[in-house]
Design an enzyme around this catalytic site. Sequence first.
Site, PDB file in Angstrom:
ATOM      1  N   TYR A 292     -14.006   5.941 -13.976  1.00 58.54           N
ATOM      2  CA  TYR A 292     -13.707   4.968 -12.923  1.00 58.54           C
ATOM      3  C   TYR A 292     -14.139   3.564 -13.377  1.00 58.54           C
ATOM      4  CZ  TYR A 292     -14.515   2.205  -8.742  1.00 58.54           C
ATOM      5  OH  TYR A 292     -14.547   1.177  -7.835  1.00 58.54           O
TER       6      TYR A 292
ATOM      7  N   ASP B  69       0.856  -1.186   0.000  1.00 58.81           N
ATOM      8  CA  ASP B  69       0.000   0.000   0.000  1.00 58.81           C
ATOM      9  C   ASP B  69       0.896   1.241   0.000  1.00 58.81           C
ATOM     10  OD1 ASP B  69      -3.252   0.307   1.171  1.00 58.81           O
ATOM     11  OD2 ASP B  69      -1.994   2.080   0.884  1.00 58.81           O
TER      12      ASP B  69
ATOM     13  N   ILE C 131     -29.732  15.066  -0.560  1.00 59.24           N
ATOM     14  CA  ILE C 131     -30.280  13.967  -1.363  1.00 59.24           C
ATOM     15  C   ILE C 131     -30.087  14.339  -2.831  1.00 59.24           C
ATOM     16  CG2 ILE C 131     -32.375  12.698  -1.980  1.00 59.24           C
ATOM     17  CD1 ILE C 131     -33.390  13.247   0.892  1.00 59.24           C
TER      18      ILE C 131
ATOM     19  N   GLY D  62      -4.834   4.845   2.073  1.00 54.59           N
ATOM     20  CA  GLY D  62      -4.933   3.821   3.114  1.00 54.59           C
ATOM     21  C   GLY D  62      -4.378   4.313   4.453  1.00 54.59           C
TER      22      GLY D  62
ATOM     23  N   ARG E 290     -30.096   1.606  -4.222  1.00 51.12           N
ATOM     24  CA  ARG E 290     -28.821   0.894  -4.274  1.00 51.12           C
ATOM     25  C   ARG E 290     -28.893  -0.373  -3.420  1.00 51.12           C
ATOM     26  NH1 ARG E 290     -28.405   3.858  -7.714  1.00 51.12           N
ATOM     27  NH2 ARG E 290     -26.782   5.357  -8.298  1.00 51.12           N
TER      28      ARG E 290
ATOM     29  N   ALA F  34      -5.834  -1.973  -4.712  1.00 45.19           N
ATOM     30  CA  ALA F  34      -5.296  -0.613  -4.827  1.00 45.19           C
ATOM     31  C   ALA F  34      -5.805   0.096  -6.079  1.00 45.19           C
ATOM     32  CB  ALA F  34      -3.764  -0.677  -4.862  1.00 45.19           C
TER      33      ALA F  34
HETATM   34  N1  UDP Z   1     -26.017  10.130  -2.321  1.00 51.45           N
HETATM   35  C1  UDP Z   1     -26.767  11.208  -1.871  1.00 51.45           C
HETATM   36  N2  UDP Z   1     -26.144  12.135  -1.090  1.00 51.45           N
HETATM   37  C2  UDP Z   1     -24.809  12.057  -0.750  1.00 51.45           C
HETATM   38  C3  UDP Z   1     -24.059  10.937  -1.200  1.00 51.45           C
HETATM   39  C4  UDP Z   1     -24.698   9.991  -1.997  1.00 51.45           C
HETATM   40  O1  UDP Z   1     -27.953  11.343  -2.175  1.00 51.45           O
HETATM   41  O2  UDP Z   1     -24.319  12.950  -0.068  1.00 51.45           O
HETATM   42  C5  UDP Z   1     -26.682   9.109  -3.146  1.00 51.45           C
HETATM   43  C6  UDP Z   1     -26.014   8.866  -4.489  1.00 51.45           C
HETATM   44  O3  UDP Z   1     -26.528   9.763  -5.455  1.00 51.45           O
HETATM   45  C7  UDP Z   1     -26.395   7.409  -4.771  1.00 51.45           C
HETATM   46  C8  UDP Z   1     -26.479   6.784  -3.367  1.00 51.45           C
HETATM   47  O4  UDP Z   1     -26.591   7.877  -2.464  1.00 51.45           O
HETATM   48  O5  UDP Z   1     -27.656   7.335  -5.376  1.00 51.45           O
HETATM   49  C9  UDP Z   1     -25.255   5.965  -3.008  1.00 51.45           C
HETATM   50  O6  UDP Z   1     -24.105   6.746  -3.279  1.00 51.45           O
HETATM   51  P1  UDP Z   1     -22.642   6.331  -2.847  1.00 51.45           P
HETATM   52  O7  UDP Z   1     -21.725   7.452  -3.270  1.00 51.45           O
HETATM   53  O8  UDP Z   1     -22.645   5.937  -1.417  1.00 51.45           O
HETATM   54  O9  UDP Z   1     -22.358   5.015  -3.683  1.00 51.45           O
HETATM   55  P2  UDP Z   1     -22.433   4.716  -5.270  1.00 51.45           P
HETATM   56  O10 UDP Z   1     -23.823   4.207  -5.512  1.00 51.45           O
HETATM   57  O11 UDP Z   1     -22.110   5.970  -6.002  1.00 51.45           O
HETATM   58  O12 UDP Z   1     -21.416   3.644  -5.434  1.00 51.45           O
END
Ligand code: UDP
Length: 343
Positions: free
Chosen positions: A154, A34, A220, A39, A234, A87
């Site tokens: 990404y 790492d 949100i 990390g 999710r 990583a």
């Molecule tokens: N999200 C949100 N507010 C925040 C961070 C995330 O509404 O401050 C939403 C984001 O748009 C997604 C969900 O929460 O729909 C999960 O986001 P996160 O970044 O945790 O993980 P991802 O799904 O991007 O891997």
Amino acid sequence: MFIVAVLVTGGAGYIGSHTVAELIEKNEEVIVVDNLEKGHREAIISNKLNGDSNVGNVNLLVGDLRDKDFLKEAFSKNDIEAVIHFAAYIEVGESVANPLKYYNNNVISTLNLLTAMKDAGVNKIVFSSTAATYGEPENIPILETDKTFPTNPYGETKLAVEKALRWADNAYGIKHVILRYFNASGAHVSGCIGEDHSPETHLIPLVIQTALGKRESIKIFGNDYNTPDGTCVRDYIHVSDLANAHYLALQSLRRGEESKIYNLGNGKGFSVKEVIDVVRKVTGRPIKAENAPRRPGDPAILVASSEKIRKELNWKPQMADLETIVSTAWEWHKNHPNGYSDK
Ligand code: UDP
């Protein structure tokens, strides 16, 4: 005498450190590589401190996968049996703003790693991939055979590595298990290790930071999606259940099984609003939420089918319930409000 070990890149990170904990609980010898850019050294030490003499060992090599000489030395001075590769940079928004940074770290580093493995005759790798390889899903729940069309760099870098792995298997016989994670969350039940990203961008830790009064409100991102309450859905999976899947993947490679790709989620979706409500319930604290614009590149719904790994590797999540996941995260953040710098 050389000790045969599993090399874990990014083992001081969030999912990496939980996987190291899982490996040493299974009495494995582990070498973590790492660069400590993201990390935490303490995430490794904490693992060591669990005080049980029946567990394996972990050693940390601080260095960067872009440094070929460092990698060569790591592989020549140790008897590496297999690699688990975490990583990478992981921030979607940053990857859109600075794609070359992501290709450079996530792709070039992995090519160096595969070259070092080939030169040292190491032929097993478990690779940390992502639901972001799918992009906008064509089916819910998502199957491993669904189309992959990432909507951000990404996801593209992770998919590029997946493809390199397939060709490396074909040409050099390096066998892989690719694990496509959905939303990793929660913290180790010991309370010793947990999530500490800087900056934090993930929903559950941000909502918990709001419960702790470290943030005034949680934003949100979008309330006009085509979902039951208008917010994104999710599939949240406990980080230790993810960690266990890496161990099972390693075991399948040791049995000489073919290269595979598996999704990892619980198969159940929760909206942003539902997550905030669960954090309110678990913490018993008021949490102010406010509507904000959509975050670019966010699909409305991402839910995994993990039937394949359940069936083929007998993976069984132990902490599938969202309240349990959030409770473990709450324990960690309550006791480490500033992450590992609170040690
Ligand atoms: N999200 C949100 N507010 C925040 C961070 C995330 O509404 O401050 C939403 C984001 O748009 C997604 C969900 O929460 O729909 C999960 O986001 P996160 O970044 O945790 O993980 P991802 O799904 O991007 O891997």
